[in-house]
Design a protein around this motif. Structure first.
Motif, PDB file in Angstrom:
ATOM      1  N   ILE A  52       0.836  -1.209   0.000  1.00  0.00           N
ATOM      2  CA  ILE A  52       0.000   0.000   0.000  1.00  0.00           C
ATOM      3  C   ILE A  52       0.866   1.252   0.000  1.00  0.00           C
ATOM      4  CG2 ILE A  52      -1.581   1.369   1.436  1.00  0.00           C
ATOM      5  CD1 ILE A  52      -2.908  -1.374   2.200  1.00  0.00           C
ATOM      6  N   ALA A  53       1.885   1.266   0.864  1.00  0.00           N
ATOM      7  CA  ALA A  53       2.762   2.436   0.945  1.00  0.00           C
ATOM      8  C   ALA A  53       3.482   2.674  -0.384  1.00  0.00           C
ATOM      9  CB  ALA A  53       3.775   2.254   2.074  1.00  0.00           C
ATOM     10  N   VAL A  54       4.060   1.632  -0.940  1.00  0.00           N
ATOM     11  CA  VAL A  54       4.818   1.792  -2.186  1.00  0.00           C
ATOM     12  C   VAL A  54       3.895   2.102  -3.363  1.00  0.00           C
ATOM     13  CG1 VAL A  54       6.390   0.645  -3.806  1.00  0.00           C
ATOM     14  CG2 VAL A  54       6.731   0.378  -1.353  1.00  0.00           C
ATOM     15  N   SER A  55       2.748   1.433  -3.439  1.00  0.00           N
ATOM     16  CA  SER A  55       1.803   1.726  -4.526  1.00  0.00           C
ATOM     17  C   SER A  55       1.345   3.178  -4.477  1.00  0.00           C
ATOM     18  CB  SER A  55       0.583   0.805  -4.445  1.00  0.00           C
ATOM     19  OG  SER A  55       0.950  -0.527  -4.657  1.00  0.00           O
ATOM     20  N   SER A  56       1.069   3.671  -3.283  1.00  0.00           N
ATOM     21  CA  SER A  56       0.685   5.085  -3.134  1.00  0.00           C
ATOM     22  C   SER A  56       1.774   5.997  -3.671  1.00  0.00           C
ATOM     23  CB  SER A  56       0.426   5.415  -1.660  1.00  0.00           C
ATOM     24  OG  SER A  56      -0.672   4.705  -1.168  1.00  0.00           O
ATOM     25  N   LEU A  57       3.017   5.685  -3.325  1.00  0.00           N
ATOM     26  CA  LEU A  57       4.144   6.492  -3.802  1.00  0.00           C
ATOM     27  C   LEU A  57       4.290   6.406  -5.320  1.00  0.00           C
ATOM     28  CD1 LEU A  57       6.767   5.702  -1.017  1.00  0.00           C
ATOM     29  CD2 LEU A  57       5.498   7.849  -1.350  1.00  0.00           C
ATOM     30  N   ILE A  58       4.063   5.225  -5.883  1.00  0.00           N
ATOM     31  CA  ILE A  58       4.138   5.066  -7.342  1.00  0.00           C
ATOM     32  C   ILE A  58       3.060   5.913  -8.010  1.00  0.00           C
ATOM     33  CG2 ILE A  58       3.785   3.438  -9.253  1.00  0.00           C
ATOM     34  CD1 ILE A  58       5.163   1.301  -7.458  1.00  0.00           C
ATOM     35  N   PHE A  59       1.835   5.840  -7.499  1.00  0.00           N
ATOM     36  CA  PHE A  59       0.757   6.648  -8.083  1.00  0.00           C
ATOM     37  C   PHE A  59       1.074   8.143  -7.984  1.00  0.00           C
ATOM     38  CE2 PHE A  59      -2.260   2.976  -7.024  1.00  0.00           C
ATOM     39  CZ  PHE A  59      -2.265   2.506  -8.329  1.00  0.00           C
ATOM     40  N   MET A  60       1.623   8.574  -6.841  1.00  0.00           N
ATOM     41  CA  MET A  60       1.974   9.986  -6.687  1.00  0.00           C
ATOM     42  C   MET A  60       3.108  10.369  -7.630  1.00  0.00           C
ATOM     43  SD  MET A  60       1.469  10.825  -2.620  1.00  0.00           S
ATOM     44  CE  MET A  60       2.571   9.560  -2.038  1.00  0.00           C
ATOM     45  N   ALA A  61       4.067   9.444  -7.832  1.00  0.00           N
ATOM     46  CA  ALA A  61       5.200   9.722  -8.716  1.00  0.00           C
ATOM     47  C   ALA A  61       4.764   9.927 -10.165  1.00  0.00           C
ATOM     48  CB  ALA A  61       6.229   8.598  -8.630  1.00  0.00           C
ATOM     49  N   ILE A  62       3.633   9.331 -10.550  1.00  0.00           N
ATOM     50  CA  ILE A  62       3.155   9.524 -11.926  1.00  0.00           C
ATOM     51  C   ILE A  62       2.118  10.637 -12.022  1.00  0.00           C
ATOM     52  CG2 ILE A  62       3.725   7.183 -12.663  1.00  0.00           C
ATOM     53  CD1 ILE A  62       0.725   6.497 -12.398  1.00  0.00           C
ATOM     54  N   GLY A  63       2.002  11.421 -10.948  1.00  0.00           N
ATOM     55  CA  GLY A  63       1.185  12.626 -11.027  1.00  0.00           C
ATOM     56  C   GLY A  63      -0.181  12.580 -10.366  1.00  0.00           C
ATOM     57  N   GLN A  64      -0.504  11.522  -9.669  1.00  0.00           N
ATOM     58  CA  GLN A  64      -1.806  11.449  -8.997  1.00  0.00           C
ATOM     59  C   GLN A  64      -1.713  12.117  -7.620  1.00  0.00           C
ATOM     60  OE1 GLN A  64      -4.383  10.436 -10.734  1.00  0.00           O
ATOM     61  NE2 GLN A  64      -3.025   9.891 -12.413  1.00  0.00           N
ATOM     62  N   GLU A  65      -2.839  12.605  -7.136  1.00  0.00           N
ATOM     63  CA  GLU A  65      -2.879  13.260  -5.827  1.00  0.00           C
ATOM     64  C   GLU A  65      -2.645  12.241  -4.721  1.00  0.00           C
ATOM     65  OE1 GLU A  65      -6.440  15.502  -5.226  1.00  0.00           O
ATOM     66  OE2 GLU A  65      -6.345  16.383  -7.218  1.00  0.00           O
ATOM     67  N   ALA A  66      -2.071  12.700  -3.606  1.00  0.00           N
ATOM     68  CA  ALA A  66      -1.719  11.812  -2.493  1.00  0.00           C
ATOM     69  C   ALA A  66      -2.940  11.074  -1.944  1.00  0.00           C
ATOM     70  CB  ALA A  66      -1.029  12.601  -1.388  1.00  0.00           C
ATOM     71  N   GLY A  67      -4.019  11.800  -1.681  1.00  0.00           N
ATOM     72  CA  GLY A  67      -5.222  11.175  -1.124  1.00  0.00           C
ATOM     73  C   GLY A  67      -5.814  10.137  -2.052  1.00  0.00           C
ATOM     74  N   ALA A  68      -5.935  10.485  -3.319  1.00  0.00           N
ATOM     75  CA  ALA A  68      -6.481   9.552  -4.306  1.00  0.00           C
ATOM     76  C   ALA A  68      -5.566   8.345  -4.466  1.00  0.00           C
ATOM     77  CB  ALA A  68      -6.665  10.251  -5.655  1.00  0.00           C
ATOM     78  N   SER A  69      -4.258   8.567  -4.392  1.00  0.00           N
ATOM     79  CA  SER A  69      -3.300   7.466  -4.512  1.00  0.00           C
ATOM     80  C   SER A  69      -3.428   6.495  -3.352  1.00  0.00           C
ATOM     81  CB  SER A  69      -1.870   8.020  -4.566  1.00  0.00           C
ATOM     82  OG  SER A  69      -1.693   8.797  -5.718  1.00  0.00           O
ATOM     83  N   GLY A  70      -3.561   7.030  -2.149  1.00  0.00           N
ATOM     84  CA  GLY A  70      -3.701   6.175  -0.966  1.00  0.00           C
ATOM     85  C   GLY A  70      -4.972   5.349  -0.994  1.00  0.00           C
ATOM     86  N   VAL A  71      -6.075   5.985  -1.381  1.00  0.00           N
ATOM     87  CA  VAL A  71      -7.356   5.259  -1.460  1.00  0.00           C
ATOM     88  C   VAL A  71      -7.263   4.154  -2.507  1.00  0.00           C
ATOM     89  CG1 VAL A  71      -9.794   5.467  -2.083  1.00  0.00           C
ATOM     90  CG2 VAL A  71      -8.744   7.177  -0.594  1.00  0.00           C
ATOM     91  N   MET A  72      -6.688   4.455  -3.678  1.00  0.00           N
ATOM     92  CA  MET A  72      -6.559   3.431  -4.721  1.00  0.00           C
ATOM     93  C   MET A  72      -5.662   2.295  -4.261  1.00  0.00           C
ATOM     94  SD  MET A  72      -7.226   1.914  -7.470  1.00  0.00           S
ATOM     95  CE  MET A  72      -8.438   3.073  -8.008  1.00  0.00           C
ATOM     96  N   ALA A  73      -4.578   2.609  -3.572  1.00  0.00           N
ATOM     97  CA  ALA A  73      -3.672   1.562  -3.096  1.00  0.00           C
ATOM     98  C   ALA A  73      -4.377   0.638  -2.100  1.00  0.00           C
ATOM     99  CB  ALA A  73      -2.428   2.181  -2.466  1.00  0.00           C
TER     100      ALA A  73
END
Length: 172
Positions: A52-73
């Motif tokens: 979850i932590a790494v997936s969130s960071l990957i989503f944020m690294a490709i331009g997604q918002e932090a909150g949306a990245s965490g929920v998706m992860a």
């Protein structure tokens, strides 16, 4: 569950030397290290927390918002856990009905493709909707995650076995 590839650890070797001499003389061997349901709960909990932590960071690294990245992860993790349980249950029921027993390379490939194909079929539309991107963009995200998870799963299993010892099924 996933196949685990690793070598015995010094801790497992030390733990096996503490097995009572009575069990050694009777010829029975006790599994060493973390075993049973406790092992599975710790394994899944650690694996998914890191994922979850790494997936969130990957989503944020490709331009997604932090909150949306965490929920998706978190959503992807929950889907993966449920899919893993359901898919493996169904696969093992199918496998039990086969006249040829064992897990050949072909059967393992079919298992991996079925598992990953199923999870991609669920996650790609979800990511496209959640991140408001095209299905193609979501498929590219999923492909990136697939590559990450292949490497991560190998490394995590290796480290987990080094720290907690091999499961009983892999001990000789």
């Amino acid at each position: 569950m996933s196949q685990q590839v690793s070598v015995s650890t010094a801790a497992a070797a030390a733990a096996s030397s503490s097995v009572s001499s009575a069990s050694r003389t009777s010829g029975s061997r006790q599994a060493t290290g973390l075993q049973g349901p406790k092992r599975r709960v710790i394994y899944v909990s650690l694996y998914e927390a890191i994922a979850i932590a790494v997936s969130s960071l990957i989503f944020m690294a490709i331009g997604q918002e932090a909150g949306a990245s965490g929920v998706m992860a978190v959503a992807a993790s929950a889907i993966a856990i449920c899919w893993n349980l359901g898919f493996n249950y169904l696969f093992e029921k199918w496998e039990a009905r086969q006249s040829v027993k064992g897990r050949s390379v072909l059967r393992r490939v079919v298992h991996a493709i079925g598992f990953e194909g199923g999870i991609a079929a669920m996650l790609i539309p979800l990511m496209a909707w959640w991140f408001e991107v095209s299905l193609w963009q979501a498929a590219v995200m999923e492909a990136g995650l697939l590559v990450f998870f292949m490497v991560y799963t190998f490394a995590f299993n290796w480290a987990f076995d080094r720290i907690f010892g091999l499961p009983a099924s892999a001990q000789g």
